[in-house]
Design an enzyme around this catalytic site. Sequence first.
Site, PDB file in Angstrom:
ATOM      1  CG  ASP A 157      42.537  40.508  32.881  1.00  0.00           C
ATOM      2  OD1 ASP A 157      42.748  41.729  32.717  1.00  0.00           O
ATOM      3  OD2 ASP A 157      43.439  39.663  32.964  1.00  0.00           O
ATOM      4  CG  ASP A 188      44.822  29.068  37.385  1.00  0.00           C
ATOM      5  OD1 ASP A 188      43.935  28.464  36.738  1.00  0.00           O
ATOM      6  OD2 ASP A 188      45.297  30.164  37.040  1.00  0.00           O
ATOM      7  CG  HIS A 238      46.084  27.575  33.740  1.00  0.00           C
ATOM      8  ND1 HIS A 238      46.089  28.931  33.512  1.00  0.00           N
ATOM      9  CD2 HIS A 238      47.014  27.350  34.701  1.00  0.00           C
ATOM     10  CE1 HIS A 238      46.994  29.506  34.306  1.00  0.00           C
ATOM     11  NE2 HIS A 238      47.563  28.571  35.034  1.00  0.00           N
TER      12      HIS A 238
END
Length: 381
Positions: A257, A183, A185
């Site tokens: 999400d 990840d 970000h």
Amino acid sequence: MRIVSLTTYLVAPRWLFLRVDTDEGITGWGEPVVEGRAATVAAAVAELSEYLVGADPLRIEDHWQVLTRGGFYRGGPVLSSAVAGIDQALWDIAGKTYGVPVHRLLGGPVRERVRVYGWVGGDSPAEASDAAVELVEGGFTALKMNAAGILRAIDTAASVKAIVDRLASVRAAVGDEVDIALDFHGRLSLPMARRVLPLLEPYLPFFVEEPVVPELTAELAAVTSATSIPIAAGERLYSRWEFRPALEAGIAVAQPDVSHAGGISETRRIAALAEVYGAAVAPHCPLGPIALAASLQTGFATPNLLIQEQSLGLHYNQPADLLDYLVDPSVFRYADGHVPLPTGPGLGIEIDTAAVERAAETGHRWRSPIWRRDDGGLAEW
């Protein structure tokens, strides 16, 4: 049946829970939150509740349409997250009303268990390797790790090699049977992404998540075309319309999400859109038990699900963790890196209301850290 109240609870470590009560005594739970802006989302839920109180909770799709399109100004993380938590709670009520898990209302399960991954901490290659081994010894077959800290727009050879060495160390520690996701970000610039990602290819990462910031979604094709590594994105995209350019750019894994992207209703549509582009779905979920339950209910009915994120043991989870607000934590029992098919009605969990109310007395004021480069300029966290 009518909705009589919507109540939000700020609870540690950084979560916001929502309780929707009805006049027939059926209660639904949701998790509407933007990490670092929980109180802002709570205010949005309060505004939306003016429309919902007195309404039939089973008209889920109609409510979703009104809440997302009924205002002249629409979209964005705060409103989409407020709607997401409400949507989760309404699906929970529907499942409890009909006495079935939500996945049954979505067409039934397409699998008997869902694979999950855990998070690896540690700043140095040695620390990350030790943490990865511990996770694998705990039964996980897949893990995700931070790929890098603060980066410049075009960073040094040493910084690039540190990213590679970190992955190489973890790969050596856990072997080739374990999947390792990285990840970023959004910390890579486009030129850094084109430089770094090919160097990671020998270690065959499961996927690389959010290599560049979501503002550069239109430029993702330059990233996907520069590497054979599957690219994942979407935790900061909030609707199927925002996912479309990412999918057109060739991402391999969509990561909606369920607490940000409009709830179960919209996450399911995003997954269907991803299927059109041949992409898998790995829902983002570094949140609490309600968000995870909603993600799993959706995932069990989603043909192109790849894997599910979960936050047990995540370094943010202090002083509370994933299982602390559940009456029966065994609903999330992990066996061989998988979660079994939930059988309880609604979201399949029972929230410990007393524990939530106690935690809400203290609440929280969690904020995203502010990172700065060595020259004082703002860096991506």
